[in-house]
Scaffold this motif. Structure first.
Motif, PDB file in Angstrom:
ATOM      1  N   UNK A 250       0.830  -1.211   0.000  1.00 28.90           N
ATOM      2  CA  UNK A 250       0.000   0.000   0.000  1.00 28.90           C
ATOM      3  C   UNK A 250       0.866   1.265   0.000  1.00 28.90           C
ATOM      4  N   UNK A 251       2.009   1.192   0.689  1.00 26.89           N
ATOM      5  CA  UNK A 251       2.860   2.378   0.833  1.00 26.89           C
ATOM      6  C   UNK A 251       3.643   2.712  -0.433  1.00 26.89           C
ATOM      7  N   UNK A 252       3.673   1.790  -1.400  1.00 23.33           N
ATOM      8  CA  UNK A 252       4.304   2.130  -2.690  1.00 23.33           C
ATOM      9  C   UNK A 252       3.233   2.359  -3.761  1.00 23.33           C
ATOM     10  N   UNK A 253       1.981   2.425  -3.329  1.00 22.72           N
ATOM     11  CA  UNK A 253       0.921   2.837  -4.253  1.00 22.72           C
ATOM     12  C   UNK A 253       0.154   1.715  -4.920  1.00 22.72           C
ATOM     13  N   UNK A 254       0.430   0.457  -4.541  1.00 24.41           N
ATOM     14  CA  UNK A 254      -0.334  -0.647  -5.140  1.00 24.41           C
ATOM     15  C   UNK A 254      -1.733  -0.699  -4.526  1.00 24.41           C
ATOM     16  N   UNK A 255      -2.687  -1.090  -5.326  1.00 23.87           N
ATOM     17  CA  UNK A 255      -4.021  -1.308  -4.772  1.00 23.87           C
ATOM     18  C   UNK A 255      -4.015  -2.644  -4.032  1.00 23.87           C
ATOM     19  N   UNK A 256      -4.719  -2.698  -2.918  1.00 18.70           N
ATOM     20  CA  UNK A 256      -4.686  -3.897  -2.077  1.00 18.70           C
ATOM     21  C   UNK A 256      -6.097  -4.377  -1.768  1.00 18.70           C
ATOM     22  N   UNK A 257      -6.201  -5.677  -1.502  1.00 16.54           N
ATOM     23  CA  UNK A 257      -7.403  -6.250  -0.891  1.00 16.54           C
ATOM     24  C   UNK A 257      -6.927  -6.908   0.400  1.00 16.54           C
ATOM     25  N   UNK A 258      -7.337  -6.369   1.519  1.00 18.08           N
ATOM     26  CA  UNK A 258      -6.880  -6.848   2.817  1.00 18.08           C
ATOM     27  C   UNK A 258      -7.912  -7.757   3.467  1.00 18.08           C
ATOM     28  N   UNK A 259      -7.413  -8.850   4.062  1.00 19.71           N
ATOM     29  CA  UNK A 259      -8.285  -9.816   4.730  1.00 19.71           C
ATOM     30  C   UNK A 259      -8.055  -9.673   6.229  1.00 19.71           C
ATOM     31  N   UNK A 277     -11.590  -6.326   3.893  1.00 23.12           N
ATOM     32  CA  UNK A 277     -12.709  -7.200   4.244  1.00 23.12           C
ATOM     33  C   UNK A 277     -12.549  -7.612   5.705  1.00 23.12           C
ATOM     34  N   UNK A 278     -13.611  -7.508   6.464  1.00 21.67           N
ATOM     35  CA  UNK A 278     -13.555  -7.844   7.883  1.00 21.67           C
ATOM     36  C   UNK A 278     -14.323  -9.134   8.140  1.00 21.67           C
ATOM     37  N   UNK A 279     -13.685 -10.101   8.776  1.00 25.23           N
ATOM     38  CA  UNK A 279     -14.386 -11.304   9.202  1.00 25.23           C
ATOM     39  C   UNK A 279     -14.950 -11.141  10.599  1.00 25.23           C
ATOM     40  N   UNK A 280     -16.113 -11.686  10.827  1.00 27.33           N
ATOM     41  CA  UNK A 280     -16.794 -11.620  12.129  1.00 27.33           C
ATOM     42  C   UNK A 280     -16.599 -10.270  12.833  1.00 27.33           C
ATOM     43  N   UNK A 314     -14.276 -16.682   8.156  1.00 29.93           N
ATOM     44  CA  UNK A 314     -15.531 -16.003   7.795  1.00 29.93           C
ATOM     45  C   UNK A 314     -15.406 -15.166   6.524  1.00 29.93           C
ATOM     46  N   UNK A 315     -14.196 -14.803   6.154  1.00 31.87           N
ATOM     47  CA  UNK A 315     -14.016 -14.037   4.902  1.00 31.87           C
ATOM     48  C   UNK A 315     -14.001 -15.051   3.751  1.00 31.87           C
ATOM     49  N   UNK A 340     -20.703 -17.319  -4.632  1.00 29.60           N
ATOM     50  CA  UNK A 340     -21.860 -17.782  -3.873  1.00 29.60           C
ATOM     51  C   UNK A 340     -21.443 -18.514  -2.600  1.00 29.60           C
ATOM     52  N   UNK A 341     -20.124 -18.680  -2.395  1.00 27.29           N
ATOM     53  CA  UNK A 341     -19.655 -19.458  -1.256  1.00 27.29           C
ATOM     54  C   UNK A 341     -20.123 -18.891   0.064  1.00 27.29           C
ATOM     55  N   UNK A 342     -20.497 -19.769   0.952  1.00 26.54           N
ATOM     56  CA  UNK A 342     -20.989 -19.327   2.258  1.00 26.54           C
ATOM     57  C   UNK A 342     -19.825 -18.975   3.156  1.00 26.54           C
ATOM     58  N   UNK A 343     -20.048 -18.137   4.169  1.00 26.13           N
ATOM     59  CA  UNK A 343     -18.975 -17.813   5.088  1.00 26.13           C
ATOM     60  C   UNK A 343     -18.394 -19.073   5.712  1.00 26.13           C
ATOM     61  N   UNK A 344     -17.090 -19.135   5.772  1.00 23.52           N
ATOM     62  CA  UNK A 344     -16.430 -20.269   6.390  1.00 23.52           C
ATOM     63  C   UNK A 344     -16.241 -21.446   5.469  1.00 23.52           C
ATOM     64  N   UNK A 345     -16.790 -21.367   4.267  1.00 26.34           N
ATOM     65  CA  UNK A 345     -16.642 -22.485   3.335  1.00 26.34           C
ATOM     66  C   UNK A 345     -15.184 -22.676   2.970  1.00 26.34           C
ATOM     67  N   UNK A 346     -14.740 -23.926   2.881  1.00 22.00           N
ATOM     68  CA  UNK A 346     -13.365 -24.198   2.507  1.00 22.00           C
ATOM     69  C   UNK A 346     -13.316 -24.816   1.135  1.00 22.00           C
TER      70      UNK A 346
END
Ligand code: SF4
Length: 346
Positions: A250-259, A277-280, A314-315, A340-346
């Motif tokens: 993030x600090x060098x300007x890349x777009x991020x998706x954080x879990x 994305x925030x789990x629980x 959960x994510x 369509x995956x449900x939360x917690x699905x592996x």
């Protein structure tokens, strides 16, 4: 302050790479307010390398783990700063600075609101203490790379088979601690249909060998930052949990998706280029302003799930894929099932 400071010492000895990245705006705001002062940063390896070529920093002093207090005392004695700011107070570091330095800010963790990002909190306290300009409270972490380093980052992507017209998706699966492990990496990589690149230490790459993603070679921290920057310039995205390397991206300007699981994205989010994305989010065991006191923090013992941190599980991978797709062009075929995956699905 009557006399402007001539020697400023910034101490960050919290221990994590991400902690140092979150403190970079402190360094930059102090330099902007006091551009004539020498500014020295005392921190750990390997994060100290992130300060190379930063025009705000006159000198970086690296200390070994376990010798932090001695390193601070030596620096105070040797260099005699007239302004000091520290993110770290343990082991009497805060008191030692207060005793010797004419002007200091030694408690950047006082009464933190749970929904204020850590960096913003640091800056607001420093503005209240009148050691930085109030207009600088919104500074984001920024790492300075040279032109040659940026070119080297481009070359790493080229050599890995990522052409200039391709938007790379870089996966950073190493969590650094068990409580931040995300259990859905393979599903995400499979859904990305061979367009994802895994980034990490040799042991991480070995675990992914023969798997559903391409591998980038292990590189130094500064070259990794340059690779992230190159991915950002190509319109790519970097995906991972709340870790130091993600903050570097993030600090060098890349777009991020954080879990985010055990830490709250509202406090530890990756900043303006990030989608988090925030789990629980309502886990009652989370302590947003004292994460090391959480029951799950050190051993990843989650009272909610015997299978591991419930917040990370959960994510769902479909949520991550949707955000990645919103940032880069990804074929929809295999990802539709994941969405369509449900939360917690592996
Ligand atoms: S207790 Fe479990 S669900 Fe809650 S923050 Fe910790 S690991 Fe996550």
């Amino acid at each position: 302050m009557s006399e402007p400071p001539r020697r400023i010492l910034v101490v960050d000895l919290l221990g994590g790479l991400g902690d140092l990245v979150m403190a970079l705006p402190v360094v930059h705001a102090l330099h902007r307010r006091h551009p004539r002062a020498e500014l020295r940063v005392l921190t750990h390896a390997p994060g100290d390398a992130l300060l190379d070529h930063d025009p705000a920093v006159t000198t970086t002093v690296r200390t070994e783990r376990g010798h932090e207090r001695a390193a601070v005392l030596a620096e105070l004695d040797r260099w005699r700063p007239d302004l000091a700011v520290t993110t770290s107070r343990y082991d009497g570091i805060g008191e030692a600075i207060e005793e010797v330095v004419p002007r200091s800010v030694t408690n950047l963790w006082r009464t933190p609101p749970p929904d204020e990002p850590v960096t913003a909190r640091y800056l607001r306290i420093l503005a209240d203490e009148q050691v930085i300009d109030p207009d600088d409270v919104d500074l984001a972490p920024r790492i300075v790379l040279t032109r040659a380093e940026r070119a080297a980052g481009e070359q790493v992507l080229d050599a890995a088979g990522c052409g200039p017209g391709q938007q790379p998706v870089l996966l950073v699966p190493a969590a650094g601690m068990a409580v931040k492990e995300w259990p859905h990496w393979r599903e995400l990589a499979t859904a990305l249909s061979g367009r994802a690149f895994v980034v990490g230490e040799p042991s991480v790459l070995e675990a992914w060998r023969g798997g559903p993603a391409l591998l980038l070679p292990p590189v130094s921290l500064r070259l990794l930052a340059a690779v992230f920057a190159a991915a950002g310039r190509r319109g790519g995205v970097v995906v991972g949990p709340d870790t130091g390397p993600m903050r570097v991206a993030a600090a060098v300007g890349a777009r991020t998706v954080g879990i985010f699981g055990p830490t709250l994205a509202s406090r530890y989010g990756l900043g303006p280029t990030g989608a988090d994305l925030q789990g629980l989010p309502d886990c009652p065991h989370r302590c947003p302003t004292a994460i090391t006191e959480q029951v799950c923090w050190w051993e990843a013992q989650c009272p909610i799930s015997l299978q591991g941190p419930a917040c990370m599980a959960d994510v769902a991978p479909g949520r991550v894929l949707d955000l990645v797709r919103g940032r880069v062009s990804v074929p929809a075929s295999s990802g539709d099932q994941l969405a369509l995956g449900s939360p917690g699905q592996k």
